[in-house]
Design an enzyme around this catalytic site. Structure first.
Site, PDB file in Angstrom:
ATOM      1  NE  ARG A  86      -7.595  -1.262  -2.620  1.00  0.00           N
ATOM      2  CZ  ARG A  86      -7.488  -0.845  -1.361  1.00  0.00           C
ATOM      3  NH1 ARG A  86      -8.209   0.150  -0.915  1.00  0.00           N
ATOM      4  NH2 ARG A  86      -6.631  -1.434  -0.551  1.00  0.00           N
TER       5      ARG A  86
ATOM      6  NE  ARG B  95      -2.537  -3.079   8.268  1.00  0.00           N
ATOM      7  CZ  ARG B  95      -2.920  -2.576   7.082  1.00  0.00           C
ATOM      8  NH1 ARG B  95      -2.834  -1.292   6.843  1.00  0.00           N
ATOM      9  NH2 ARG B  95      -3.358  -3.395   6.152  1.00  0.00           N
TER      10      ARG B  95
ATOM     11  NE  ARG C 145      -6.760  -4.849   7.350  1.00  0.00           N
ATOM     12  CZ  ARG C 145      -6.566  -3.928   6.398  1.00  0.00           C
ATOM     13  NH1 ARG C 145      -6.343  -2.668   6.748  1.00  0.00           N
ATOM     14  NH2 ARG C 145      -6.589  -4.253   5.136  1.00  0.00           N
TER      15      ARG C 145
ATOM     16  NE  ARG D 299      -4.391  -6.317   1.582  1.00  0.00           N
ATOM     17  CZ  ARG D 299      -3.902  -6.101   2.796  1.00  0.00           C
ATOM     18  NH1 ARG D 299      -3.504  -7.129   3.555  1.00  0.00           N
ATOM     19  NH2 ARG D 299      -3.830  -4.888   3.274  1.00  0.00           N
TER      20      ARG D 299
HETATM   21  P1  ADP Z   1      -2.106   1.620   4.564  1.00  0.00           P
HETATM   22  O1  ADP Z   1      -3.290   2.329   5.149  1.00  0.00           O
HETATM   23  O2  ADP Z   1      -1.522   2.358   3.401  1.00  0.00           O
HETATM   24  O3  ADP Z   1      -2.369   0.179   4.239  1.00  0.00           O
HETATM   25  P2  ADP Z   1      -0.974   1.821   7.274  1.00  0.00           P
HETATM   26  O4  ADP Z   1      -1.026   3.272   7.591  1.00  0.00           O
HETATM   27  O5  ADP Z   1      -1.997   0.948   7.884  1.00  0.00           O
HETATM   28  O6  ADP Z   1      -0.965   1.622   5.657  1.00  0.00           O
HETATM   29  O7  ADP Z   1       0.488   1.290   7.628  1.00  0.00           O
HETATM   30  C1  ADP Z   1       0.829  -0.081   7.496  1.00  0.00           C
HETATM   31  C2  ADP Z   1       1.715  -0.518   8.663  1.00  0.00           C
HETATM   32  O8  ADP Z   1       2.979   0.129   8.587  1.00  0.00           O
HETATM   33  C3  ADP Z   1       1.152  -0.165  10.038  1.00  0.00           C
HETATM   34  O9  ADP Z   1       1.517  -1.206  10.929  1.00  0.00           O
HETATM   35  C4  ADP Z   1       1.852   1.141  10.412  1.00  0.00           C
HETATM   36  O10 ADP Z   1       2.004   1.270  11.821  1.00  0.00           O
HETATM   37  C5  ADP Z   1       3.208   0.981   9.721  1.00  0.00           C
HETATM   38  N1  ADP Z   1       3.716   2.243   9.156  1.00  0.00           N
HETATM   39  C6  ADP Z   1       3.018   3.254   8.585  1.00  0.00           C
HETATM   40  N2  ADP Z   1       3.835   4.240   8.158  1.00  0.00           N
HETATM   41  C7  ADP Z   1       5.095   3.832   8.463  1.00  0.00           C
HETATM   42  C8  ADP Z   1       6.402   4.406   8.267  1.00  0.00           C
HETATM   43  N3  ADP Z   1       6.554   5.595   7.666  1.00  0.00           N
HETATM   44  N4  ADP Z   1       7.463   3.694   8.695  1.00  0.00           N
HETATM   45  C9  ADP Z   1       7.303   2.487   9.296  1.00  0.00           C
HETATM   46  N5  ADP Z   1       6.108   1.888   9.508  1.00  0.00           N
HETATM   47  C10 ADP Z   1       5.015   2.551   9.096  1.00  0.00           C
HETATM   48  P1  ADP Z   2      -4.917  -1.597   2.650  1.00  0.00           P
HETATM   49  O1  ADP Z   2      -4.838  -0.160   2.274  1.00  0.00           O
HETATM   50  O2  ADP Z   2      -4.170  -1.913   3.869  1.00  0.00           O
HETATM   51  O3  ADP Z   2      -4.633  -2.510   1.514  1.00  0.00           O
HETATM   52  P2  ADP Z   2      -7.828  -1.401   2.940  1.00  0.00           P
HETATM   53  O4  ADP Z   2      -8.310  -1.394   4.323  1.00  0.00           O
HETATM   54  O5  ADP Z   2      -7.830  -0.129   2.168  1.00  0.00           O
HETATM   55  O6  ADP Z   2      -6.407  -2.053   2.970  1.00  0.00           O
HETATM   56  O7  ADP Z   2      -8.638  -2.462   2.074  1.00  0.00           O
HETATM   57  C1  ADP Z   2      -8.841  -3.783   2.518  1.00  0.00           C
HETATM   58  C2  ADP Z   2      -9.641  -4.543   1.470  1.00  0.00           C
HETATM   59  O8  ADP Z   2     -10.945  -3.924   1.321  1.00  0.00           O
HETATM   60  C3  ADP Z   2      -9.057  -4.556   0.066  1.00  0.00           C
HETATM   61  O9  ADP Z   2      -8.099  -5.577  -0.107  1.00  0.00           O
HETATM   62  C4  ADP Z   2     -10.325  -4.782  -0.784  1.00  0.00           C
HETATM   63  O10 ADP Z   2     -10.733  -6.143  -0.751  1.00  0.00           O
HETATM   64  C5  ADP Z   2     -11.372  -3.965  -0.027  1.00  0.00           C
HETATM   65  N1  ADP Z   2     -11.429  -2.591  -0.545  1.00  0.00           N
HETATM   66  C6  ADP Z   2     -11.126  -1.448   0.129  1.00  0.00           C
HETATM   67  N2  ADP Z   2     -11.279  -0.374  -0.660  1.00  0.00           N
HETATM   68  C7  ADP Z   2     -11.683  -0.835  -1.871  1.00  0.00           C
HETATM   69  C8  ADP Z   2     -11.982  -0.231  -3.121  1.00  0.00           C
HETATM   70  N3  ADP Z   2     -11.890   1.108  -3.298  1.00  0.00           N
HETATM   71  N4  ADP Z   2     -12.360  -1.033  -4.139  1.00  0.00           N
HETATM   72  C9  ADP Z   2     -12.466  -2.352  -3.992  1.00  0.00           C
HETATM   73  N5  ADP Z   2     -12.175  -2.995  -2.859  1.00  0.00           N
HETATM   74  C10 ADP Z   2     -11.780  -2.258  -1.800  1.00  0.00           C
END
Ligand code: ADP
Ligand code: ADP
Ligand code: ZN
Length: 220
Positions: free
Chosen positions: A88, A127, A160, A171
């Site tokens: 990240r 989500r 979440r 974020r």
């Molecule tokens: P990330 O892991 O990058 O944070 P997620 O896979 O958790 O993202 O997706 C974030 C939200 O958007 C979830 O509620 C998921 O169901 C929805 N989502 C993921 N991909 C798509 C898409 N291509 N179009 C619309 N909604 C999506």
């Molecule tokens: P999303 O992809 O939806 O933003 P994640 O589940 O990947 O969320 O991450 C949630 C939180 O966990 C981040 O906002 C951060 O606080 C922490 N986190 C996850 N991965 C990392 C990383 N590689 N470095 C630092 N913090 C992290």
């Protein structure tokens, strides 16, 4: 094949990783999921990470890098892994290079999922996640058939703590400031492929599979 999934919060990394796991038998390594699991068990690391996660900040590099180094040393990764949410920042990207090169491994592909920022807020605040299996839902785009119950495992669906508007905005700011430079870190390696993440999950997956197959045969 060893992959990194890059992209802002809400880009669809978790959603696409799940599909890659199913199709290719890769192991998904999500640092966010690891912190949430540690928190559910109330381990010291989980409780420490929560302070950062709740505000939308990154957990300190030392903690995350140690966790990833340990996970990457396990012997279940022969078919390859998908890193989701790591690295990240460029410090973490350097650490990853070192961890892998130390035992003769490398990244084969970095998928950079690109999505319009306006869409991200809607995706993240809508989500919902299964507490037991981690499956991703969305109140409008992918609602569960039965409210609050996971179709995959029957588990409870929850929102979440960090998917509220204020934390989501922070974020996204942290992403722009610290994670976007990771794109430029990987671009010169020739292993980074941009994926348009604004289409439907199925359409995005078609592009990902095609990038994956091209990387596997050495054509790009
Ligand atoms: P990330 O892991 O990058 O944070 P997620 O896979 O958790 O993202 O997706 C974030 C939200 O958007 C979830 O509620 C998921 O169901 C929805 N989502 C993921 N991909 C798509 C898409 N291509 N179009 C619309 N909604 C999506
Ligand atoms: P999303 O992809 O939806 O933003 P994640 O589940 O990947 O969320 O991450 C949630 C939180 O966990 C981040 O906002 C951060 O606080 C922490 N986190 C996850 N991965 C990392 C990383 N590689 N470095 C630092 N913090 C992290
Ligand atoms: Zn479930």
């Amino acid at each position: 094949m060893n992959l990194v999934l890059l992209g802002p919060p809400g880009a669809g990394k978790g959603t696409q990783a799940e599909r890659l796991v199913e199709k290719y038998g890769l192991v998904q390594i999500s640092t966010g999921d690891m912190f949430r699991a540690a928190l559910a068990q109330k381990t010291p690391m989980g409780l420490e990470a929560k302070k950062y996660m709740d505000s939308g900040a990154l957990v300190p590099d030392q903690v995350v890098e140690g966790l990833v180094a340990e996970r990457l040393s396990a012997d279940d990764l022969r078919s390859g892994f998908i890193l989701d949410g790591f690295p990240r920042n460029t410090h973490q990207a350097d650490a990853l290079d070192r961890i892998l090169s130390d035992d003769g491994r490398r990244l084969d592909l970095v998928l950079n999922i690109v999505v319009d920022p306006e869409l991200l807020v809607e995706r993240l605040t809508g989500r919902r996640v299964c507490r037991d299996c981690g499956y991703n839902y969305h109140v409008s785009f992918n609602p569960p058939a039965e409210e609050n119950t996971c179709v995959a495992c029957g588990g409870e669906i929850y929102q979440r703590d960090d998917d509220n508007v204020a934390t989501v905005r922070e974020r996204l700011r942290v992403y722009e400031e610290q994670t976007e430079p990771v794109i430029d870190y990987y671009r010169p390696t020739g292993r980074l492929v941009d994926i348009d993440g604004s289409a439907s999950p199925d359409e995005v997956f078609v592009d990902i599979v095609s990038a994956f197959e091209r990387a596997g045969t050495g054509t790009r």
